[in-house]
Every structure is written in C-alpha cells, then in structure tokens.
Design a protein around this motif. Structure first.
Motif, short mmCIF file in Angstrom:
data_model
loop_
_atom_site.label_atom_id
_atom_site.label_comp_id
_atom_site.label_asym_id
_atom_site.label_seq_id
_atom_site.Cartn_x
_atom_site.Cartn_y
_atom_site.Cartn_z
N ASP A 50 0.80 -1.22 0.00
CA ASP A 50 0.00 0.00 0.00
C ASP A 50 0.84 1.27 0.00
OD1 ASP A 50 -2.03 -1.81 0.15
OD2 ASP A 50 -3.05 -0.86 1.85
N PRO A 51 0.57 2.16 -0.96
CA PRO A 51 1.26 3.45 -1.00
C PRO A 51 0.55 4.50 -0.16
CG PRO A 51 -0.11 3.23 -2.95
CD PRO A 51 -0.30 1.97 -2.13
N TYR A 52 1.32 5.30 0.55
CA TYR A 52 0.78 6.44 1.29
C TYR A 52 1.48 7.68 0.73
CZ TYR A 52 -1.92 3.97 4.85
OH TYR A 52 -2.87 3.23 5.50
N ILE A 53 0.71 8.53 0.06
CA ILE A 53 1.26 9.71 -0.59
C ILE A 53 1.11 10.92 0.34
CG2 ILE A 53 1.00 11.29 -2.54
CD1 ILE A 53 -0.16 8.92 -4.13
N VAL A 54 2.22 11.61 0.57
CA VAL A 54 2.19 12.82 1.39
C VAL A 54 2.50 13.99 0.47
CG1 VAL A 54 3.06 13.99 3.43
CG2 VAL A 54 3.00 11.48 3.37
N LEU A 55 1.47 14.77 0.15
CA LEU A 55 1.64 15.92 -0.73
C LEU A 55 2.18 17.11 0.04
CD1 LEU A 55 -1.65 15.57 -2.83
CD2 LEU A 55 0.66 14.75 -3.39
N LYS A 77 14.37 3.16 -4.65
CA LYS A 77 14.13 3.44 -6.07
C LYS A 77 13.45 2.25 -6.74
CE LYS A 77 16.66 7.30 -5.93
NZ LYS A 77 16.10 8.66 -6.12
N LYS A 78 12.95 2.51 -7.94
CA LYS A 78 12.34 1.45 -8.75
C LYS A 78 13.34 0.31 -8.96
CE LYS A 78 9.99 0.70 -13.21
NZ LYS A 78 8.71 0.22 -12.66
N GLY A 79 12.87 -0.92 -8.82
CA GLY A 79 13.73 -2.09 -8.93
C GLY A 79 14.27 -2.57 -7.61
N ASN A 80 14.17 -1.73 -6.58
CA ASN A 80 14.61 -2.10 -5.25
C ASN A 80 13.59 -3.06 -4.63
OD1 ASN A 80 14.82 -1.57 -2.18
ND2 ASN A 80 16.63 -0.55 -2.98
N THR A 81 14.08 -4.01 -3.84
CA THR A 81 13.19 -4.98 -3.19
C THR A 81 12.09 -4.30 -2.40
OG1 THR A 81 14.92 -6.68 -3.06
CG2 THR A 81 13.10 -6.86 -1.49
N ALA A 82 12.43 -3.25 -1.66
CA ALA A 82 11.45 -2.55 -0.84
C ALA A 82 10.47 -1.75 -1.68
CB ALA A 82 12.15 -1.63 0.15
N TYR A 83 10.79 -1.52 -2.94
CA TYR A 83 9.90 -0.80 -3.85
C TYR A 83 8.86 -1.71 -4.45
CZ TYR A 83 8.63 2.29 -7.82
OH TYR A 83 7.96 3.07 -8.74
N GLN A 84 9.25 -2.95 -4.78
CA GLN A 84 8.37 -3.80 -5.57
C GLN A 84 7.77 -4.99 -4.83
OE1 GLN A 84 11.30 -4.45 -8.60
NE2 GLN A 84 11.91 -6.46 -7.80
N LYS A 96 2.07 14.49 -9.67
CA LYS A 96 1.88 13.51 -10.73
C LYS A 96 2.82 12.33 -10.58
CE LYS A 96 1.82 12.81 -15.73
NZ LYS A 96 2.61 11.56 -15.61
N GLU A 97 4.08 12.61 -10.29
CA GLU A 97 5.03 11.50 -10.13
C GLU A 97 4.67 10.66 -8.91
OE1 GLU A 97 9.70 10.97 -10.81
OE2 GLU A 97 9.27 12.11 -8.97
N ALA A 98 4.17 11.30 -7.87
CA ALA A 98 3.76 10.57 -6.67
C ALA A 98 2.65 9.56 -7.01
CB ALA A 98 3.30 11.54 -5.59
N ILE A 99 1.68 10.00 -7.78
CA ILE A 99 0.59 9.10 -8.19
C ILE A 99 1.13 7.98 -9.07
CG2 ILE A 99 -1.51 8.93 -9.57
CD1 ILE A 99 -2.06 10.20 -6.93
N ASP A 100 2.01 8.32 -10.00
CA ASP A 100 2.59 7.31 -10.89
C ASP A 100 3.36 6.25 -10.09
OD1 ASP A 100 1.56 8.61 -13.08
OD2 ASP A 100 3.44 9.66 -13.59
N ILE A 101 4.11 6.68 -9.10
CA ILE A 101 4.87 5.74 -8.26
C ILE A 101 3.90 4.86 -7.47
CG2 ILE A 101 6.44 5.52 -6.29
CD1 ILE A 101 7.79 8.12 -7.30
N ALA A 102 2.87 5.48 -6.92
CA ALA A 102 1.89 4.72 -6.13
C ALA A 102 1.26 3.61 -6.96
CB ALA A 102 0.81 5.66 -5.61
#
Length: 455
Positions: A233-238, A350-357, A374-380
């Motif tokens: 689950d992603p939690y986005i902090v704007l 970062k993308k590709g990191n175990t904790a990321y995926q 926008k990038e925050a939503i894309d990452i989420a």
C-alpha cells in the motif's frame, strides 16, 4: 503429521495438534452439509438471535481470547482485545442488517412479477491467515452464516488454538452444531478438501502465490473464489499536507499488528519539497515505538509471528540496502530472545529495489521521494498489487478527486490510514485479489443471485 503452535516470544511449544485424517475430514464435511440443510430453512430472525449470541460470547471472553493471540502470534495485548471487540461488532452488524441486505429486489418488466432472490449456496471453505486470526475469520463467518451458508475453516497451522476457539464459540451460540467446523490440516491436504463436491465456494486471505494456486484449482472445478491477497500500500504525502498528522498516521499504519497487515502502509511517497521535514518527524515517531513482551502494555510492538518470517523480512531489508537503499533506523535482528524486529526505515528507495516492488510484511517503512504530485501518483500505481492506498493533503476536494480517479486500489483513504470496516466493502484489484468482503457486497458474494420471472 502434527501441527504445532509455538509462542514467538518464548520459543516454546504451546500445544501440538494431530492432523485430521482424510476420513475425519470427509465425515466433518458431510455433517456440515447435513446441518446446512437445516440452517438454510431457518429465518433471519432466528439466525440474528444466534449471531448476537456469538457477539455476546466474544465480549465475555475477550481477554482470554486475546491472550490466546498474544501467545500464538505475539500480538500486543491491547491490539488483541481490540480485535476481539471488532469481531463482535461485525457479528452484530450482520445480525442487524442481513435480512435487509438480502431482501428480494423487484424489477419492473413485462412480466406479472419479476424479481431477484438471494439464496444460500451451501458450504464455503475459508482458508485463513495467522495475522488477524479472529478478525479474518469472523468477517467471513458473520455474513456467511447470516446468509444461510455453512462454513469449513482451514486456519493457519500456527493459530490452531484460535481456530478451535472460534469453532467452540459458534457451536455454543445456538446455530446448528455442525454448520461451522474447523479442520486441523496442513496445506498439503487442501487440494482434496477443495475438490470435495460438497464444498461450493472458497474464500482465501493470504499470499498472492497461495491465492493463485487455490484459484487455479477452484477454477478447474468451476467453484467461485473470493481472494484477499497481498499488498504494498502506497501512502502519498503531498506538499500541502498537515505533515505532523501525516507522519503520525503513517507510523500508526506501518506498525499496526507489528507491521504484519496486508493493508498496513508499506511505501511512503513524499513530495520532495517536504521530504526532509516528513522524514525527521517520521523517524522521531518510529523511534518512540518500543518492542518487547507482547503481554506488557508498556510496549507498542510485540514479536513477529514466527522467527522464519522475521528472518525473511531481514533478508529483504539487506537486499534493499545492497541495491542502494539507506537504512536510517533499525534494520537489525535484536539480541533479545524472541522473534523481534525493530521499527525500521529505508530511504533512497528506487524502482527495482526490493522494498519498492515486494510486499514488506513487518515493521519496515520504505520512503520514496517524488518530484511532484503527478510523479507521486505514478509511483503509487507502479505496483502489481492494488489493495489499499492513502494520501494526505489539506485540499480535501483535490484529495477526493485523486483518491477516486487516480489511485488504483480497492480502498483509497484521504487523511486517514486504510482500515476495514463492517459497513464498507473490502478487497483489492490486480495481484491483491478479487471479490469483496464486508458491507452489503460482502454478504452477496456467496449467494445464488436468482432471477424469478412470473408471467
């Protein structure tokens, strides 16, 4: 073969349970079928009385049942009591609302009368995990029995004591004695149970891999499944968020149930303009959460459920560090005896990191910096999962629009942590599963939605 419940704090065996034989399982399923035939003929009013009896038993025994969870999975005592109370509340909710939820729905057509009727289908097999050993079961038991279905429970091996306690409580409530039974088996015997022709549907809460295997077998038999699987689950902090509130809420969500929750916050995606301040507050609040004897109320965290789960979590942390993440808190196996793991924070993820995926099932937070909204939503949304998500902003109108239209998950919360509620449907998309539990949609998952047409 025998199943063992081991106290993850002391390392001692609590109890050993002989595995049920194939003959005994078959006998239990036949008895369940027999009592289902009785149950489906009872009125909603009668079922409601019995379901309220279950709730009363849960309230009455909540401390003893909570201690059972403390000993079997290391859940902090206060959290365990709260779990039992939540189980009682879902029983009361369906006892009070099931009849209304399953009322005939009349549809105007050219017929003299046409309507939709909701009829029970029979025995539903519930394959349940260890992390919320009562709640996960009762959010199935309450709607299933109130709909007139029967249930067979295959619980996690390390929570067999909880499984048998649930069976006892249901049996003493007044419901037909065998309309709900627990079977003490290892996963190796699951296929044969699923294949039994008296089993009409399966609900599973567990890992994505387990869900895929069960769904494949059930699908080959044309048996319906509901799957609640893993999540990241992603939690986005704007940048316009209340950072203090966001940090506190994010910590609470990450550490709930010792971090062992499908809908716990896993990835914290923070806009770069506020990242430094958020990380400072987040770290301070994580540091304040101490681990220790789960029976002692002074500790916020107990143990993880098993040592092997703790060790696997640590491997994920080390892999993430080797891939470039930085550990700014925790990240070690404590010297204390017990399956402990400290609150841990990884930055520079970062993308590709175990904790990321991957799903990180323990008290480990992955912080990811986004250049803008926008990038925050894309990452989420850059995940194979889709169980829950949250975002924090003072602009409520914007937050609602992003939650509704942009975040891709089964549950999206604004300025709050994701949680299940008896009144709201719960479930995921993508590799987090399909189908819904709870609310009006949950009780309708395992009924025959029957069209009746009279000319």
């Amino acid at each position: 073969m025998a199943l063992k419940s081991i106290n993850p704090f002391t390392g001692k065996v609590i109890k050993t349970y002989p595995e049920y034989s194939d003959k005994k399982i078959e006998s239990i399923i036949r008895a369940t079928q027999s009592d289902w035939i009785r149950l489906k003929e009872t009125s909603f009013k009668q079922r409601s009385v019995w379901m309220h009896n279950i709730a009363k038993s849960l309230y009455k025994e909540k401390y003893d049942l909570a201690n059972l969870m403390v000993s079997e999975i290391g859940k902090p005592a206060a959290d365990a009591v709260a779990e039992i109370e939540k189980c009682a509340s879902v029983c009361e909710y369906y006892a009070n609302n099931a009849e209304q939820f399953l009322e005939d729905e009349f549809i105007e057509t050219e017929a003299q009368k046409s309507y939709i009727s909701f009829q029970p289908i029979g025995i539903v097999l519930a394959i349940m995990p260890w992390n919320f050993p009562f709640w996960q079961v009762f959010r199935f038991v309450a709607p299933a029995l109130m709909a007139g279905n029967a249930g067979i429970l295959k619980h996690a091996s390390n929570t067999t004591g909880c499984a048998l306690a649930i069976e006892r409580i249901v049996k003493q409530s007044g419901f037909p004695e065998n309309c709900f039974n627990a079977i003490v088996i290892s996963s190796s015997k699951l296929d044969k149970t699923i294949e039994n022709p008296l089993i009409k549907a399966i609900t599973l809460t567990g890992s994505t891999n387990a869900g895929k295997k069960v769904a494949a077998l059930a699908g080959s038999l044309v048996k319906k499944t509901v799957l609640e699987l893993g999540g990241s689950d992603p939690y986005i902090v704007l940048k316009d968020a209340d950072i203090e509130m966001a940090a506190e809420t994010c910590v609470n969500s990450r550490l709930i149930n010792n971090g062992q929750s499908c809908i716990a916050a896993k990835r914290f995606i923070v806009e770069k303009d506020i990242a430094k301040e958020f990380i400072r507050l987040f770290k301070s609040k994580m540091e304040a959460r101490k681990f220790g004897n789960p029976s002692n109320p002074q500790f916020h965290l107990g143990t993880m459920a098993r040592e092997d789960l703790r060790d696997d979590l640590h491997k994920q942390v080390l892999a993430s560090i080797n891939q470039g993440a930085k550990c700014i808190l925790g990240g070690y196996i404590p010297k204390e005896k017990g399956a402990f793991y400290p609150p841990t924070i990884l930055t520079h993820v970062k993308k590709g990191n175990t904790a990321y995926q991957e799903e990180i099932f323990g008290p480990v937070a992955a912080i990811i910096i986004a250049k803008d909204e926008k990038e925050a939503i894309d990452i989420a949304n850059d995940t194979s999962f889709g169980l829950g998500g949250a975002l924090f902003t003072k602009n409520i109108k914007k937050g609602e629009k992003l939650a509704k239209e942009k975040l891709q998950a089964g549950s999206c919360f604004v300025n709050s942590f994701v949680k299940s509620d008896p009144r709201l449907p719960f479930g995921g998309i993508n590799e987090s599963g399909y189908g819904r539990e709870l609310g009006v949609y949950g009780i309708k998952e395992f009924v025959n939605i029957k069209t009746v047409y009279i000319k």
